[in-house]
Design an enzyme around this catalytic site. Structure first.
Site, PDB file in Angstrom:
ATOM      1  N   GLY A   1       0.831  -1.198   0.000  1.00  0.00           N
ATOM      2  CA  GLY A   1       0.000   0.000   0.000  1.00  0.00           C
ATOM      3  C   GLY A   1       0.858   1.237   0.000  1.00  0.00           C
ATOM      4  N   GLY A   2       0.219   2.372   0.248  1.00  0.00           N
ATOM      5  CA  GLY A   2       0.931   3.638   0.199  1.00  0.00           C
ATOM      6  C   GLY A   2       1.992   3.774   1.266  1.00  0.00           C
TER       7      GLY A   2
ATOM      8  N   VAL B   1       4.277  -5.173   2.903  1.00  0.00           N
ATOM      9  CA  VAL B   1       4.190  -5.940   4.137  1.00  0.00           C
ATOM     10  C   VAL B   1       4.468  -7.402   3.818  1.00  0.00           C
ATOM     11  CG1 VAL B   1       2.769  -6.530   6.134  1.00  0.00           C
ATOM     12  CG2 VAL B   1       2.454  -4.328   4.987  1.00  0.00           C
TER      13      VAL B   1
ATOM     14  N   LYS C   1       6.676  -4.555   7.960  1.00  0.00           N
ATOM     15  CA  LYS C   1       6.372  -3.487   7.011  1.00  0.00           C
ATOM     16  C   LYS C   1       7.677  -2.797   6.617  1.00  0.00           C
ATOM     17  CE  LYS C   1       2.751  -0.866   7.201  1.00  0.00           C
ATOM     18  NZ  LYS C   1       1.734   0.127   7.591  1.00  0.00           N
TER      19      LYS C   1
ATOM     20  N   ASP D   1      -6.785   7.955   9.812  1.00  0.00           N
ATOM     21  CA  ASP D   1      -7.040   7.196   8.577  1.00  0.00           C
ATOM     22  C   ASP D   1      -7.839   5.932   8.896  1.00  0.00           C
ATOM     23  OD1 ASP D   1      -6.946   6.804   5.834  1.00  0.00           O
ATOM     24  OD2 ASP D   1      -5.090   5.632   5.908  1.00  0.00           O
TER      25      ASP D   1
END
Length: 851
Positions: free
Chosen positions: A21-22, A26, A41, A134
């Site tokens: 993802g951004g 991972v 991560k 978020d």
């Protein structure tokens, strides 16, 4: 960066990719010091390479790691190996909330349990001065045993002041990403203050949680729009549709909590997130009382308790008044009743009311070709109209029928008097049609290329799209309602389109006499009749078990319903056996792949038997019991039959057929689609997919791990003709040596593409018609098996050098109610095969008494 399985990052050994993802990639990894499995991560290069950004990120991560709470994923370590920065954290086994929501709204108790746990975790963070910023369904994991855990504090901001000494404490994070005027977070779940770039505090997370709770309760996003600015504007200005209007099963106390969380002004939300968590837990613990009485005293603060108590009293008073009113009318309001109209065996296409109450329908009774019949409520017999094969579209106020001639989905529009007479052809290429109220004109839906045009009158285009269906003209003749996938929309005579409602499944719609659009919504083997006005107001009319299609509404409000019973079945034959055998397992068994030795079949179960999600099974071709491997859509068996390539919510996942753990590939922004195959050596897979804003293309992924690599231009298609958006059953376009891939370009022409993505020009394939598709290569590597999409479902062997076709066999499922062949799989030597088909039965009913 991409890490291969077996590589090391500090003390961590990479096992397999989990996602991307951004905020980085991972991986599943093993801590060699403690011999435990972790989620590792790896931060993006732009973060790791910027010393100041990295310092701030690590500072916030350390603060988040201090949050010891069961609803917050534990951070074990923030480390660096050379130029690579990483975070080691708790590995959670389960599903994201987003994955759970693919099946629709959550049950109320589960909603409250998950919501209370998330709120409790946020309360812990807020007490430490940390705002998540978020929160969204993707950032909430629900473990296999039902516990919620909040992920990714990567956008978290510290709100406590930094001491002058500059010590490393819970200090503010001041940057371009956290200053007023800068918008960060995920559009659709932002608070109004976040959407406008204002300063945030813990109440912003409450709003985001409210948006998530709304989606859990309704199955729909609270704020939507075609563009990000439209969504942001809706968050700032608009209130979402009330939960009660979307899902009347949600108790009022739950609605009140969500509405309070989603107040536009922060001061109108909860004074502390701890109070919010307590309210959710109290309603959960007293759910039966909340459901029966319509309220529960859940607020802990005196002011909140007073508000809910007052609301409760108002609700009780309103209920009493409504009960008294209903009691006075109970003798006047009829109980809805069913009358069955048809009693024979077979399938029904469409049915319509005539002005005098007669019902006209098309059916294939007792295995015979389709005919048009008439019947009336109370009469068990049906009479054939004696017309050529046709389907009924509409019957005008003067008794004239609009028909589609033939058995094809797209055909010739014709007109014929109900009283008798031969049909008169009107227009070619018509999918559906409906008379205007005065019976003088027809609204038609025409197939033009790969799109459909909605016209009224014929020739005047009001709307054009890929999948519009079921056009129905309003009682006033000023609007046309239609279905497009799971969306119901209307278009007026000037061409202005308005989207009204979206459901998981919609099975037919019609206008009521008073100008509402009534439709059947299906979920979990049950059907519900619902109504929506042209202004968007919704209500629920009736719920019933079984799968019903709403065909029409009569002038007095009677509903013409079709109850369908459909199963997907599989038969197959192994080399050396004398006859085919049934290989179906549950109610909707779809064939997906066959092992190279012809002994193992891959099956997808997509009906009620599989539960809320599709399920992947393998079954021996000898008829031995099927084995469930997991959820998702199975695409292909590995050559050694140890793995199954599946799709789960657009992600590529390997499921083991024996002992072992699933492997998930990181795909970035790519959404994989429903077609895939293993290369002959088993080290790579081929998948169809697309990035946002781009057309489909083919990608290769290494089984050992890594990001997907595109190997064809955009526009390369993988789905055989007629399969629509379903799984490309039996699709294996890879040559036996793994060097070539057979697929179609954007113009429908077949080519052999190099599998190494070298850019060498593809070789054209000759001899394939527009309604034919390559299923797989033959064992000789010089020919391919080609399926023709027609009633015979013929499969040929095509020689690639000469273009000559040799018939192999036809697939004509026998038996009462047998229908369309869904998929064909076979071994490369053509000695073993299996195929799936539909078997269906339909009945017509009239439902009376709905208001």
């Amino acid at each position: 960066m991409t890490l291969a399985a077996g590589s090391r990052l500090g003390p961590y050994e990479i096992l397999s990719p989990l996602g991307a993802g951004g905020m980085g990639e991972v991986y599943r990894a093993r801590d060699t010091r403690l011999d435990r499995t972790v989620a590792l991560k790896v931060l993006p290069v732009e973060v790791a390479a910027d010393a100041e950004r990295l310092r701030r990120f690590e500072k916030e991560a350390r603060s988040a790691s201090s949050l010891n709470h069961p609803a917050i994923v534990t951070i074990y370590e923030i480390g660096r190996e050379g130029s690579t920065s990483f975070i080691a954290m708790e590995l959670v086994a389960g599903k994201t909330l987003r994955e759970l929501l693919f099946a629709g709204p959550l049950p109320v108790r589960r909603l409250l349990t998950v919501g209370a746990q998330v709120a409790d975790g946020l309360a812990k963070a807020h007490a430490a001065g940390i705002v998540h910023r978020d929160l969204k369904p993707e950032n909430v994991m629900v473990t296999d045993d039902g516990f919620a855990k909040i992920l990714d504090f990567g956008l978290a901001k510290l709100t406590r002041p930094e001491p002058e000494s500059g010590q490393e404490t819970n200090a503010p994070t001041v940057s371009a990403g956290t200053e007023p005027g800068v918008v960060m977070g995920t559009v659709g779940y932002m608070s109004p203050e976040q959407a406008t770039g204002r300063l945030l505090d813990f109440r912003s997370d409450q709003f985001s949680l409210g948006s998530v709770l709304y989606e859990m309760a309704t199955g729909e996003r609270a704020f939507s729009g075609k563009t990000k600015p439209e969504i942001l504007a809706a968050i700032i200005r608009d209130d979402p549709e009330s939960i009660g209007a979307v899902n009347s099963k949600i108790p009022p106390p739950v609605r009140w909590i969500v509405e309070r969380c989603m107040a536009k002004e922060p001061r109108e939300r909860y004074a502390s997130t701890e109070d919010l968590a307590r309210d959710l837990a109290n309603v959960r613990d007293h759910l039966s009382e909340a459901t029966l009485s319509g309220a529960a005293l859940v607020a802990s603060a005196p002011r909140a308790r007073w508000r809910l108590s007052a609301a409760l009293m108002l609700l009780v008073m309103a209920a009493a008044a409504a009960g008294l009113w209903a009691g006075k009318r109970i003798g006047l309001r009829p109980v809805p009743t069913f009358r069955q109209l048809t009693f024979r065996h077979g399938g029904i296409q469409l049915a319509r009311f005539a002005p005098d109450g007669t019902v006209v329908y098309g059916a294939e009774w007792d295995g015979k070709p389709s005919e048009l019949f008439t019947t009336r409520p109370g009469n068990p017999e049906s009479r054939s109209l004696g017309l050529p094969p046709a389907s009924i579209f509409s019957i005008s106020s003067s008794g004239e029928m609009a028909l589609r001639l033939g058995a094809d989905f797209v055909g010739t529009l014709a007109r014929a008097p109900l009283a008798g007479g031969a049909p008169r052809q009107v227009l070619e290429g018509v999918v559906a049609a409906d008379w205007t109220p005065d019976g003088r004109a027809l609204a038609v839906l025409r197939q033009v290329g790969d799109k459909r045009r909605l016209e009224l009158p014929m020739g005047k285009v009001l709307y054009e799209g890929r999948i519009p269906w079921s056009p129905r003209v309003s009682p006033r003749g000023d609007r046309i309602a239609f279905q497009e996938g799971s969306q119901i929309s209307i278009v007026d005579l000037s061409g202005k389109k308005t989207d009204l409602v979206r459901e998981r499944y919609i099975d037919g719609l019609a206008w009521s006499p008073d100008g509402e659009i009534w439709y059947a919504a299906a979920e979990g083997g049950n059907s519900t009749i619902r109504a929506v006005t042209p202004g968007g107001r919704r209500r629920q009319l009736y719920a019933m078990p079984g799968n019903f299609i709403l065909d029409d509404i009569g002038p007095d409000g009677q509903l013409l319903l079709e109850r369908d019973s459909m199963s997907y079945e599989i038969v197959g034959m192994t080399a050396g056996e004398p006859r085919e055998r049934s290989l179906s397992w549950l109610d909707q068994s779809r064939v997906a792949d066959l092992s190279s030795d012809g002994k193992t079949l891959l099956i997808n179960e997509t009906g009620a038997g599989s539960g809320a999600d599709s399920a992947v099974y393998i079954r021996g071709m000898d008829g031995s019991p099927a084995v469930r491997l997991g959820e998702g859509i199975g695409l292909a068996l590995s050559p050694d039959v140890k793995w199954v390539l599946t799709l789960q919510s657009g992600r590529a996942v390997l499921l083991p057929t024996g002992a072992g753990e699933a492997r998930i590939w990181p795909s970035g922004a790519i959404q994989f689609r429903d077609a895939g195959a293993f290369f002959p050596d088993g080290t790579r897979v081929l998948l169809a997919g697309a990035e946002p804003g781009h057309s489909s293309r083919l990608y290769i992924l290494d089984v050992a791990g890594g990001l997907p690599r595109p190997i064809t231009p955009e526009g390369v298609s993988h789905v055989p003709p007629g399969e629509g958006s379903g799984v490309a059953f039996g699709w294996n376009p890879i040559s036996p040596d793994g060097a070539l891939i057979a697929s179609r370009d954007a113009d429908g022409r077949w080519f052999l593409y190099p599998a190494d993505g070298s850019g060498v020009s593809p070789r054209p394939v000759s001899g394939i018609g527009s309604h034919e598709a390559i299923l797989r290569w033959a064992v000789d590597g010089k020919s391919v098996f080609v399926r023709r999409k027609d009633p015979t479902n013929a499969v040929f062997r095509l020689d690639l050098s000469s273009g000559r076709k040799t018939p192999w066999r036809e697939f004509l499922p026998a038996g009462l109610g047998s229908g369309q062949v869904l998929g064909i799989v076979l071994t490369s030597d053509g000695k073993s095969y299996a195929y799936g088909y539909t078997r269906y039965h339909s009945d017509l009913f009239v439902l009376e008494g709905l208001k």
